[in-house]
Design an enzyme around this catalytic site. Structure first.
Site, PDB file in Angstrom:
ATOM      1  N   ASP A   9       0.863  -1.187   0.000  1.00 25.33           N
ATOM      2  CA  ASP A   9       0.000   0.000   0.000  1.00 25.33           C
ATOM      3  C   ASP A   9       0.899   1.237   0.000  1.00 25.33           C
ATOM      4  OD1 ASP A   9      -1.857   1.977   0.355  1.00 25.33           O
ATOM      5  OD2 ASP A   9      -2.728   1.162   2.187  1.00 25.33           O
ATOM      6  N   ASP A 105      -3.430   2.507  -5.628  1.00 19.60           N
ATOM      7  CA  ASP A 105      -2.220   2.548  -4.815  1.00 19.60           C
ATOM      8  C   ASP A 105      -1.943   1.265  -4.046  1.00 19.60           C
ATOM      9  OD1 ASP A 105      -4.492   2.917  -3.335  1.00 19.60           O
ATOM     10  OD2 ASP A 105      -3.679   4.451  -2.023  1.00 19.60           O
ATOM     11  N   GLU A 106      -2.715   0.219  -4.283  1.00 20.01           N
ATOM     12  CA  GLU A 106      -2.521  -1.034  -3.579  1.00 20.01           C
ATOM     13  C   GLU A 106      -2.352  -2.181  -4.574  1.00 20.01           C
ATOM     14  OE1 GLU A 106      -5.293  -1.822  -0.377  1.00 20.01           O
ATOM     15  OE2 GLU A 106      -5.966   0.277  -0.403  1.00 20.01           O
TER      16      GLU A 106
END
Length: 418
Positions: A9, A105-106
């Site tokens: 993350d 974003d992960e």
């Protein structure tokens, strides 16, 4: 060989990217947020200095400024966020061919077989984390585990530049004391229902009666019971894997309230054009049109209708949307946000005519809409459009197709909505 699943993350990704582009932002409380004037004024991400003021993602800019009057608000640059987050995922792809994005974003990585080339999976995760920081200056938190659910939980627990290891030996000590709401797929409503059953922690869920959970929540109840007990066996999808798209839609929170049907028609026109263009982009037509309207009290109402034949035409989507909107029994209601979605998609390359349609007319409309979209692609969205949407340009001055709101795709395999 034991599974080594990593969830990565990028910490407050939008804010980190803005700091990378402009290092001066690291010295002041800064947050990435929308526009109060356009009524999408919420905090999307904040830097560490802003975090000290207890500013929360999702709260309004007004609430954030009340906590920190000197807070610097930076408007989002989604194209750049997509570019830089993909660069970071390119680093992941150097070590494994199984990298599955979970939002912008992960991502999950399966390092199980990578150990044959690069050594111990836990040390490899730390190595990847260091490489991201060395090459981009950005920090990522990581969870390392034997399944995707616990890996995700681990990255949520360890922020900044670090990782949490959750394995078969320690997961009862590490995971079970956590609040049940921390478990993947447990939303606020499910959490409240679990609390009513006396299930407060993930351990409570793991020790609960699985049959009772299925009876109360259906299949999701059994799935959550398995998750809590570490029985998630889902695979990390390989690079290039494409989920099947189940629906296409767009919505808009308008700059001021929609007060009448004429204004609603204008806003729906813009949204319908976007939905139709996106359907053609994926060479699909849809048979079900759904609309939603949210009033100024944030009360939601929605309707849907099945069409006589699949469509990718803006006019047909628009007229169906307006027909559905008239089903709202409330009078003199003002809408704050509205949206259209088309589902039950098919890849039919030809029209299936019915008794009341003209295939030649439909193909002519399709060509005209395609030309408009081509002009917009070359010269910008505002280079070509319907005169009707200029009657109230304050309401219709937006490009829903070009607006990026990026959410995590569904954890459950098999579908994604655009």
């Amino acid at each position: 060989m034991k599974r080594v699943i990593v969830h990565s993350d990028i910490n407050h990704a939008y804010a980190q990217i803005e700091e990378m582009k402009n290092p001066a932002y690291r010295k002041v409380p800064m947050a990435v947020g929308g526009s109060e004037e356009k009524r999408n004024g919420i905090i999307l991400a904040k830097n560490d200095l802003a975090k000290r003021y207890h500013i929360q993602t999702g709260e309004s800019l007004r609430e954030a400024r009340a906590k920190c009057p000197d807070l610097l608000i930076v408007h989002p640059h989604y194209e750049e966020y997509i570019y830089y987050t993909e660069k970071i995922k390119d680093i992941y792809r150097q070590y494994t061919d199984r990298v599955e994005s979970f939002g912008l974003d992960e991502a999950w990585m399966d390092l199980t077989h990578s150990q044959r080339l690069f050594g111990d999976g836990v040390h490899l995760a730390s190595r990847i984390q260091e490489e991201v920081y060395r090459k981009t200056g950005m920090t990522v938190s990581m969870g390392v585990s034997f399944n995707k659910v616990f890996a995700k939980l681990g990255s949520d627990m360890k922020k900044k530049k670090g990782y949490i290891l959750i394995d078969e030996e320690n997961f009862r000590d590490v995971v079970w004391p956590r609040p049940v709401g921390d478990l993947l797929m447990v939303g606020h409503r499910t959490e409240a229902k679990l609390h009513q059953m006396g299930i407060l922690t993930i351990g409570d869920l793991a020790r609960a009666d699985g049959t009772l959970l299925v009876r109360r929540f259906g299949k999701i109840g059994g799935m959550l019971y398995q998750f809590a007990n570490g029985l998630d066996h889902s695979e990390v999808k390989p690079v290039g894997y494409q989920r099947e798209i189940k629906s296409v839609g767009n919505g808009k929170t308008v700059v001021r309230d929609i007060e009448n049907r004429e204004q609603l028609y204008e806003v729906f026109r813009v949204i319908a054009e976007s939905v139709a263009a996106r359907l053609r982009d994926i060479h699909s037509k849809g048979s079900v049109v759904s609309v939603y309207m949210r009033d100024t009290g944030l009360c939601y109402i929605g309707f849907q209708q099945r069409l006589s034949q699949p469509t990718d035409l803006a006019d047909e989507i628009l007229h169906t949307a307006m027909f559905l909107a008239r089903k709202d029994p409330r009078f003199d209601v003002r809408y704050r946000s509205v949206g259209i979605r088309v589902s039950d998609l098919t890849k039919l390359a030809y029209d299936q005519p019915d008794l009341f349609s003209d295939p030649r007319r439909r193909e002519k409309e399709r060509r005209a809409e395609a030309v408009i979209e081509e002009i917009r692609g070359r010269y910008g969205y505002h280079s070509c459009g319907m005169a009707s949407v200029q009657l109230d340009s304050d309401l219709t001055d937006f490009d829903p197709k070009g607006t990026h709101t990026i959410h995590p795709v569904g954890f459950l395999d098999g579908s994604i909505s655009l």
